[in-house]
Design a protein around this motif. Structure first.
Motif, PDB file in Angstrom:
ATOM      1  N   SER B 336       0.831  -1.208   0.000  1.00  0.00           N
ATOM      2  CA  SER B 336       0.000   0.000   0.000  1.00  0.00           C
ATOM      3  C   SER B 336       0.865   1.258   0.000  1.00  0.00           C
ATOM      4  O   SER B 336       0.464   2.288  -0.514  1.00  0.00           O
ATOM      5  N   LEU B 339       1.634   2.874  -3.335  1.00  0.00           N
ATOM      6  CA  LEU B 339       0.650   3.728  -3.995  1.00  0.00           C
ATOM      7  C   LEU B 339       0.982   5.205  -3.808  1.00  0.00           C
ATOM      8  O   LEU B 339       0.486   6.056  -4.535  1.00  0.00           O
ATOM      9  N   VAL B 365       3.551  -1.182  -9.177  1.00  0.00           N
ATOM     10  CA  VAL B 365       2.513  -0.417  -8.474  1.00  0.00           C
ATOM     11  C   VAL B 365       2.985   1.027  -8.276  1.00  0.00           C
ATOM     12  O   VAL B 365       2.237   1.980  -8.529  1.00  0.00           O
ATOM     13  N   SER B 366       4.235   1.176  -7.860  1.00  0.00           N
ATOM     14  CA  SER B 366       4.786   2.517  -7.648  1.00  0.00           C
ATOM     15  C   SER B 366       4.726   3.340  -8.929  1.00  0.00           C
ATOM     16  O   SER B 366       4.226   4.474  -8.939  1.00  0.00           O
ATOM     17  N   THR B 368       2.959   2.862 -11.748  1.00  0.00           N
ATOM     18  CA  THR B 368       1.606   3.073 -12.264  1.00  0.00           C
ATOM     19  C   THR B 368       0.887   4.158 -11.470  1.00  0.00           C
ATOM     20  O   THR B 368       0.279   5.075 -12.032  1.00  0.00           O
ATOM     21  N   SER B 369       0.969   4.041 -10.144  1.00  0.00           N
ATOM     22  CA  SER B 369       0.260   4.996  -9.294  1.00  0.00           C
ATOM     23  C   SER B 369       0.788   6.407  -9.513  1.00  0.00           C
ATOM     24  O   SER B 369       0.022   7.362  -9.672  1.00  0.00           O
ATOM     25  N   THR B 370       2.119   6.539  -9.568  1.00  0.00           N
ATOM     26  CA  THR B 370       2.710   7.870  -9.724  1.00  0.00           C
ATOM     27  C   THR B 370       2.344   8.481 -11.074  1.00  0.00           C
ATOM     28  O   THR B 370       1.967   9.654 -11.156  1.00  0.00           O
TER      29      THR B 370
END
Lengths: 243, 392
Positions: B336, B339, B365-366, B368-370
Motif C-alpha cells: 500500500s 501507492l 505499483v509505484s 503506475t500509481s505515480t
C-alpha cells in the motif's frame, strides 16, 4: 467574410458586448472604432474563438465560431493586442512555429515562412532573436506570423498602437495588399484618422453596442458632421445618452 | 499528435536558449550531490581521524599511577603531564572549553590498588560538548579495560577463576551489510534527486504557462487550430523531458560522488554502478510525469510569473513530505505504501542502495500509481486551459 448577429458577453456585472451585429466582407477593410473599454477587444476575441459569447452567433466564412472553433482558427490570422513573440526565438522560428501549429509539415512551414518574410520585407530581422526587437519590429513579425498560412480572414487588434510613422505606413501597405488579394480584414483602433484612411466599412462601438455603422460617407451623412472625428464623438455621446 | 511534438520541440528549444534557466536547473541537479560529497567527506574523515589518531589529555597526579598512564599510552592516549596542578584547575579549563577531556588520579590511587580496593579516577569532561564525546568514550573504554585487566589479575592472584566475576559474556553479532550501514548516510539520496528533478522542470513549466500569459503570447497561441489538450500535452512533455534530464544528471553526479568518497574506510559500501543507476532512474522517472502534471496544473492557475514561481515552490515541497515522514519514523515497505508517490520511490531507492532485490510488483505499483496521479494533474491543467479565465 465575418457575420455577427446579436453577440452579447458579460464579465460579472460588466456588459462587454451588448447585441453586437455586423458584417465584414471579403476584399474590404472593416474598422472597429471606439473608446477604450468599448468592447472592441472582446468582439475580436469572440471572433478569434478565444472566448465564447453568452448569446448571439458569429460565423467566419459560414463556419460557426462557437460550434467549430478549430475550423474557424484554420481560416483566420489573428494579431492580438500584444505581439506575443517568444523572445528567445528568432523571427523565423517564431513564424515557423505558427506555421507548423497551423498543421503544415516542417518543410512546407519553412517555405511558407520564407515567403511571408519576403512579402513583408522583414528579411533583415529574420534570424535575430525577438528579444531585441523594437515595438514596430515585433508587430511586423507578429503580423507575418498571423499571415503565414495565408488566412482568408485577418483580425487585428489595435495593430498601429504605439507605432511610428514609418511602421504605420508599412502596416497600412500590408493591409491594402490583403484587400487587393480579396481577403477580409477586420481591425480595431481608437485613432479615427487611421481608420478613415484605410477602411471601406466603419463600425463605431461604444459601451458594448454598435453606435453606428456604414461606409465613411454614409456615417458623415447620417451624423451630419464635417469629418469622421466629429462623427465619432457625436455617435458615442448619443449612444451614452440613450443608455 | 504533430502539434504536441511541435509544442514540445519549441518549448525545449526556447528553454535551452535561456542561459539562466539552464544554469539554475543544472545547479539544482548538482547541488545535492555536491553537498552530499562535502558533508560525507567531512564525516568520514572525522570518523577515521578520531578513531585512530593519538590524543593527548591532561592527567593530574600522573606520577601516582605510572602503570595506568603507560597502559593509556599503549592505547594512543598520551598523558600531558603537569598541565594542571589540581582537579579544580582542570575543571575550570574544561568548563571554559579549552580542554576537551582530562583525567584526575586520586592521591590515594597507589595505596588503594595495593590494598586491593577500588582506586578512584575522575574523567573530567563537559557532556554538553558534542565534539568531545569521541575522546571521552575512548578514555572511558581504555579505563574500563584497564580496570577489568587488574580485576582479572587480582582474582588469579587469589586462586579464583576470573570467569566467576563475569557471568555474562556479551558479544555483538552485527548482521548489517556494509551497504546496509550506508543507508543512514544515503537517506538524503532520494530527497536530493526529487529536488533536482523538480527544479529541472520548474522553469519550463512556469515559463510555458504563466510566462506565456504574462508576455501576451498565450492569446495568439489560443487562436491556432490546436486543441487545448494538445497544447497542455506538449508543455507537459517538455516539462517531463527536462525533469528526466535533471534526474539523469543528478544520478550521475551522485554516482561520481559516491565513487570518490572513502566510504569503505568507515565500513560502508554504496555501490552505484551502471546497473544501480539505471534502476534508480527507472524507479524515479515516473516522478517526472507526476512533477510535470503538478507543476503545469499549479502554474495554469496562477496569473503571473512571480505568482507561478512562488506557488510551484510550495508545490515542490509536497513530494518531500512522505520522505521526511519515513526518515523520522522508519517502516518496512508494504504494497500500500507503493501507492504513495515519492514515498514508494524512496523505499525502492533505499532497497537499491542496500543492494537488496526489488519486487517487480512493488515497482509496477509505484510507477503506475505515480504516473496516474501525474496524468490526473495534467487533466486538471487541460480543464483550466479550456476555461476563459485562463486569459483574464
Amino acid at each position: 467574410m465575418i457575420e455577427a448577429e446579436g453577440l452579447t458577453k458579460r464579465f460579472g456585472d460588466v456588459v462587454a458586448m451588448d447585441d453586437v451585429s455586423f458584417r465584414a466582407d471579403d476584399g474590404r477593410v472593416t474598422g472597429l472604432v471606439g473608446p477604450n473599454g468599448a468592447g472592441k477587444s472582446t468582439t475580436l476575441r469572440v471572433l478569434c474563438t478565444v472566448i465564447k459569447a453568452d448569446s448571439g452567433r458569429a460565423r467566419v466564412d459560414g463556419v460557426d465560431v462557437a460550434a467549430r472553433p478549430l475550423d474557424v482558427r484554420r481560416q483566420i490570422g489573428a494579431l492580438p493586442h500584444l505581439s506575443g513573440l517568444y523572445p528567445n526565438l528568432s523571427a523565423r522560428e517564431n513564424i515557423a512555429y505558427y506555421a507548423e501549429m497551423q498543421g503544415m509539415p516542417r518543410r512546407e512551414a519553412g517555405r511558407a515562412t520564407r515567403t511571408v518574410i519576403d512579402r513583408l520585407g522583414i528579411g533583415d530581422l529574420s534570424d535575430r532573436r525577438a528579444k531585441g526587437f523594437s515595438h514596430g519590429q515585433s508587430i511586423r513579425v507578429a503580423l507575418a506570423r498571423a499571415l503565414v498560412h495565408r488566412p482568408q480572414t485577418v483580425i487585428l487588434d489595435e495593430p498601429t498602437n504605439g507605432l511610428d510613422v514609418v511602421a504605420t505606413r508599412a502596416l497600412r501597405d500590408v493591409i491594402l495588399d490583403l484587400r487587393r488579394d480579396g481577403r477580409c480584414v477586420l481591425f480595431s483602433s481608437h485613432v479615427m484618422q487611421e481608420v478613415a484612411m484605410l477602411c471601406d466599412e466603419l463600425l463605431i462601438i461604444s459601451e458594448g453596442r454598435v453606435a453606428i455603422s456604414g461606409t465613411p460617407d454614409e456615417i458623415l451623412r447620417e451624423t451630419g458632421c464635417g469629418d469622421l472625428e466629429d462623427a465619432f464623438v457625436a455617435a458615442i455621446s448619443s449612444e451614452r445618452e440613450s443608455k | 499528435m504533430n502539434a504536441i511534438v511541435t509544442v514540445l520541440r519549441k518549448e525545449v528549444r526556447d528553454t535551452l536558449r535561456d542561459r539562466r534557466a539552464v544554469l539554475s536547473s543544472l545547479a539544482g541537479a548538482l547541488f545535492g550531490p555536491a553537498l552530499f560529497a562535502v558533508f560525507m567527506n567531512f564525516t568520514v574523515e572525522r570518523t577515521i581521524d578520531e578513531g585512530e589518531a593519538a590524543i593527548e589529555i591532561p592527567v593530574v597526579n600522573a606520577a601516582d599511577a605510572p602503570n595506568l598512564v603507560g597502559y593509556l599510552g599503549q592505547h594512543l592516549i598520551e598523558a600531558k603531564e603537569a598541565a594542571f596542578d589540581s582537579r579544580e584547575e582542570l575543571r575550570a579549563s574544561v568548563r571554559r572549553g579549552e580542554t576537551e577531556v582530562g583525567l584526575v588520579i586520586d592521591k590515594q590511587f597507589g595505596t588503594a590498588l595495593g590494598e586491593g580496593k577500588a582506586a578512584r579516577v575522575w574523567i573530567v569532561a563537559d557532556r554538553a560538548n558534542a565534539s568531545a564525546q569521541t575522546a571521552v568514550a575512548r578514555v572511558r573504554g581504555a579505563l574500563r579495560s584497564y580496570s577489568s585487566l587488574v580485576g582479572v589479575l587480582r582474582l588469579q592472584l587469589r586462586g579464583v577463576d576470573p570467569g566467576v566475576a563475569r557471568p555474562l559474556a556479551i558479544l555483538n553479532d552485527d548482521v548489517s551489510t556494509p551497504s546496509g550501514r550506508s543507508v543512514l548516510l544515503l537517506g538524503a539520496f532520494t530527497y536530493f534527486l526529487l529536488f533536482a528533478c523538480f527544479l529541472g522542470g520548474l522553469h519550463v513549466a512556469v515559463d510555458s504557462t504563466a510566462g506565456e500569459r504574462e508576455r501576451g503570447s498565450l492569446e495568439p497561441l489560443l487562436t491556432l487550430p490546436v486543441s487545448r489538450g494538445a497544447l497542455v500535452a506538449g508543455k507537459f512533455a517538455a516539462t517531463a523531458f527536462f525533469m528526466a534530464v535533471a534526474l539523469i544528471i543528478g544520478i550521475a553526479a551522485f554516482a561520481v560522488a559516491v565513487d570518490y568518497l572513502p566510504l569503505a574506510e568507515v565500513s560502508m559500501d554504496a555501490d552505484l554502478g551502471l546497473v544501480e543507476c539505471a534502476m534508480a532512474f527507472a524507479v524515479l522517472v515516473p516522478i517526472a510525469v507526476l512533477g510535470a502534471g503538478l507543476l503545469n496544473a499549479v502554474t495554469a492557475f496562477t496569473k503571473s510569473f512571480k505568482e507561478a514561481q512562488s506557488y510551484s515552490g510550495i508545490a515542490m515541497l509536497l513530494p518531500t513530505l512522505p520522505i521526511l515522514l519515513i526518515i523520522l519514523n522508519p517502516m518496512q515497505p508494504t504494497i500500500s505504501m507503493m501507492l504513495v508517490p515519492s514515498l514508494s520511490q524512496h523505499l525502492l531507492i533505499t532497497s537499491i542502495v542496500k543492494a537488496e532485490s526489488i519486487d517487480p510488483l512493488y515497482f509496477a505499483v509505484s510507477a503506475t500509481s505515480t504516473v496516474a496521479i501525474g496524468a490526473l494533474f495534467g487533466l486538471l491543467a487541460v480543464w483550466r486551459y479550456r476555461s476563459e479565465k485562463l486569459l483574464v
